[in-house]
Design a protein around this motif. Structure first.
Motif: not given
Length: 82
Positions: A3-7, A42-50, A74-77
């Motif tokens: 699901r897209p999220q506001k980033i 939506p764009i795609q991003v990944r979260f690296d902890g920071k 965006g989607y968090i992948v």
């Protein structure tokens, strides 16, 4: 299902290699489309902890920045495992 999220745009890091593929004319066209129709994909991003690392959607990200927005859909992948 994703699901897209506001980033927050300020928390998105764009790798140097990605920045080299930026085309200003494409950003302008996408910005005009967003004004008329909203952000369709939506764009795609990944979260690296920071922070969030851009995976896909550089031109959409730059178009939304150009329009003065502070968040983007965006989607968090997950990072690919080799």
């Amino acid at each position: 299902m994703l699901r897209p999220q506001k980033i927050p745009i300020s928390q998105i890091y764009v790798p140097t290699e990605r920045r080299k593929t930026l085309h200003p004319d494409t950003v302008r066209v996408i910005a005009e489309s967003i004004v008329e129709n909203g952000q369709q994909t939506p764009i795609q991003v990944r979260f690296d902890g920071k922070r969030y690392i851009l995976v896909e959607g550089l031109h959409r990200l730059e178009a939304v920045k150009w329009l003065g927005e502070t968040t983007i859909d965006g989607y968090i992948v997950q990072a690919k495992r080799h």
